[in-house]
Design a protein around this motif. Structure first.
Motif: not given
Length: 605
Positions: A464-475, A490-495, A515-516, A522-525
């Motif tokens: 789950r945290q790697t999923q978050f990390a991948e999403f954060e890098a994409w943003l 954002i929602s389309d990519f996250y889904g 969920e994002w 996602f505000y922790y840099n």
């Protein structure tokens, strides 16, 4: 033997048995002693300005100012820890609320009084600084610290530019602040019905509990109602998140970094390759997660598995419970593989009242390991007789032993450790406890619960945290390309990313695409990836400790002793984990696969 009593109300602080409370008299015998030290810190802070403008005069001048700075910070830590822990043991006690408020102001005052030091140090010519080490041998003990402060010199702007950025820091933090207020205060969630047919107001905290319910109606209603609210405000959340991402990219650009990711990781001397290796290796091992998700669907006997079915326990509550005294003994047995010296200090934590054990009225919730360089590494618990609390005990003990060994083996300037390695010692202890339970518990129901506990922890932390990390890098990549980060995009990519991670056995619920919007990390840099790397490293280290090679255990203990005397990756490499190479993660996935296979055999007979 003390046994937790079932009570309807929490005891008052003064009603708790002394042996179950931490001994803060080891820090200050009384509040008067604290006040004297408080005044000393305040006075030293006021006097520190006399060193301003002297660092360029001579090597000795730098040495004197540096040692005064470290002495000030060292004393301040003790003052802060005492006030903080006094407040945490009963947050309703007005006396210690006021004390904590005063210390927070003192913290700000010291920060202001010493803010000039690092900019002035960075202003020194590198060749001049190099000669200082030759001219003043006593500076050599601070070489790593000074190098750490100056290594990012190329990314520091002029004094005027830095001043402008510092002055705008509140403005630049607005996106994060708006998210906090909106998410924690302004959102109004509907009423839902729990498994007891009680009406409860939904919140993020309540949602987490309801999602673990064995009543599927409860889980589904909580899931759908929560995301109705986030869907309604998705455009506002997208605006705040996009602004926050834009701030990171702006800062990275003006500080001459190639990306915001590189800028964030550089603070801990972590190369981007560590981040990218994590994402790549986890993606290569997604089939294991898909197997686990498929097992969940089978065991729950569901025609359709939804995202709201991902957290309900597969095995129910275990029959295994522990009093605190029993848990202490189990912790000692589980951690015995780390050797006699380690156990001696764990026993010291138990016997010398380093731990505040039970809940009382007003006590801070949760658990943590704390303390300062010159205090014991105290632990706060809110003990309940559960297996989860046993895991919490060994987790926090891992932190405390890490702090203990670091402080006993490093001078003050290296007596802390990077956030990158902070969770590794605690999670290694959890891994050792899991293995101990699997070696000592023969009841299939208990074994299944322990295995499920481990696999869910792995799923939630590594995957789950790697999923978050991948999403954060994409943003950040999209914003850097000047692609507008709209709510729909954002929602389309996250889904789609969520569906990619969890695989074909789970339905692609439309709500999960939002969920994002509710994730504060996602505000922790670029912070979340460290949860996953830490868990992976801990799994590898636990395996090395358990292989009965004494050199592996010694290498682990050396990691605990290293503090920040060396760069985090160098410390971990000496412990036996090269975190630039995905092999340490592959070893963790091997353990996951083995335990998944056993859980499958226990639950599908």
């Amino acid at each position: 033997m003390w046994r937790m009593a079932a009570v309807k109300r929490l005891p008052k602080r003064e009603e708790v048995a002394v042996e179950l409370t931490w001994d803060l008299e080891k820090i200050f015998k009384n509040d008067a002693e604290f006040e004297a030290k408080f005044s000393e810190v305040a006075q030293k802070a006021r006097e520190f300005n006399k060193f301003k403008g002297t660092l360029g005069e001579s090597a000795n001048a730098l040495l004197v100012a540096l040692e005064e700075l470290l002495a000030l910070e060292r004393t301040l830590e003790v003052v802060y820890v005492y006030a903080s822990m006094k407040n945490d043991q009963d947050t309703a006690e007005a006396k210690y609320q006021a004390l904590m408020s005063r210390v927070q102001k003192l913290l700000a005052d010291v920060s202001t009084a010493t803010a000039w030091f690092q900019p002035e140090l960075l202003a020194l010519d590198p060749q001049t600084l190099a000669t200082y080490f030759t001219n003043e041998p006593k500076l050599d003990q601070y070489r790593t610290l000074i190098n750490d402060w100056t290594r990012l010199r190329a990314h520091v702007l002029s004094e005027q530019e830095e001043s402008l950025l510092a002055g705008a820091s509140d403005i630049l933090a607005n996106a994060s602040n708006v998210f906090e207020v909106l998410n924690n205060a302004d959102l109004k969630f509907p009423i839902v019905t729990n498994e007891k047919e009680e009406q409860v107001e939904l919140s993020n905290g309540v949602y987490g509990t309801l999602l673990e319910s064995t009543d599927r109606r409860v889980r589904k209603e909580a899931f759908e109602k929560l995301y109705e609210v986030y869907h309604q405000f998705r455009h506002t959340f997208a605006t705040t998140l996009a602004a926050h991402v834009r701030k990171h990219n702006f800062s990275a650009q003006i500080r001459h970094y190639q990306s915001a990711k590189e800028a964030a990781l550089a603070q801990n001397e972590i190369p981007v390759a560590v981040y990218d290796t994590l994402v790549k290796t986890v993606n290569e091992n997604l089939p294991l997660l898909h197997q686990y998700v498929a097992l969940r669907k089978q065991v729950l006997q569901l025609d359709e598995l939804h995202m709201y079915d991902m957290y309900t326990p597969l095995t129910g509550e275990p029959t295994l419970t522990f009093t605190y005294e029993e848990a202490k003994q189990m912790a000692l047995e589980a951690l015995s593989v780390l050797g006699e010296d380690y156990l001696k200090h764990v026993s010291e934590a138990f016997d010398k009242r380093w731990i505040d054990v039970v809940a009382n009225a007003g006590k801070r919730s949760g658990a943590y390991s704390g303390g300062a360089y010159d205090t014991a590494p105290y632990i706060l618990l809110n003990w309940q007789d559960t297996l989860d609390n046993l895991f919490t005990l060994v987790h926090e003990m891992g932190h405390s032993m890490h702090s203990y060994y670091t402080r006993q083996n490093q001078p003050y300037q290296y007596g802390d450790y990077s956030i990158f390695v902070a969770e590794i010692a605690s999670t290694t202890n959890e891994n050792l406890l899991t293995q101990y339970l699997l070696e000592t518990q023969t009841d299939p129901k208990v074994r299944a619960y322990v295995l499920n506990h481990y696999l869910d922890g792995f799923k939630g932390t590594v995957y789950r945290q790697t999923q978050f990390a991948e999403f954060e890098a994409w943003l950040h990549e999209q914003d850097a390309k000047q692609v507008p980060l709209t709510a729909d995009m954002i929602s389309d990519f996250y889904g789609k990313l969520n569906a990619h991670y969890y695989g074909p056995s789970v339905e692609n619920d439309e709500q999960i695409a939002f969920e994002w919007a509710r994730i504060p990390h996602f505000y922790y840099n670029f912070y979340v990836y460290q949860y996953a790397t830490g868990f992976g490293a801990a799994a590898t280290l636990a395996t090395r400790i358990l292989d009965e090679d004494p050199e592996h255990t010694k290498a682990y203990l050396d990691y605990l002793k290293a503090g920040c005397s060396k760069a985090p990756l160098e410390v971990m490499k000496k412990a036996g984990v090269d975190m630039t190479n995905g092999q340490y993660l592959e070893k963790a996935f091997k353990v996951f696969a083995e335990r998944l296979a056993e859980l499958n055999s226990l639950l599908t007979v």
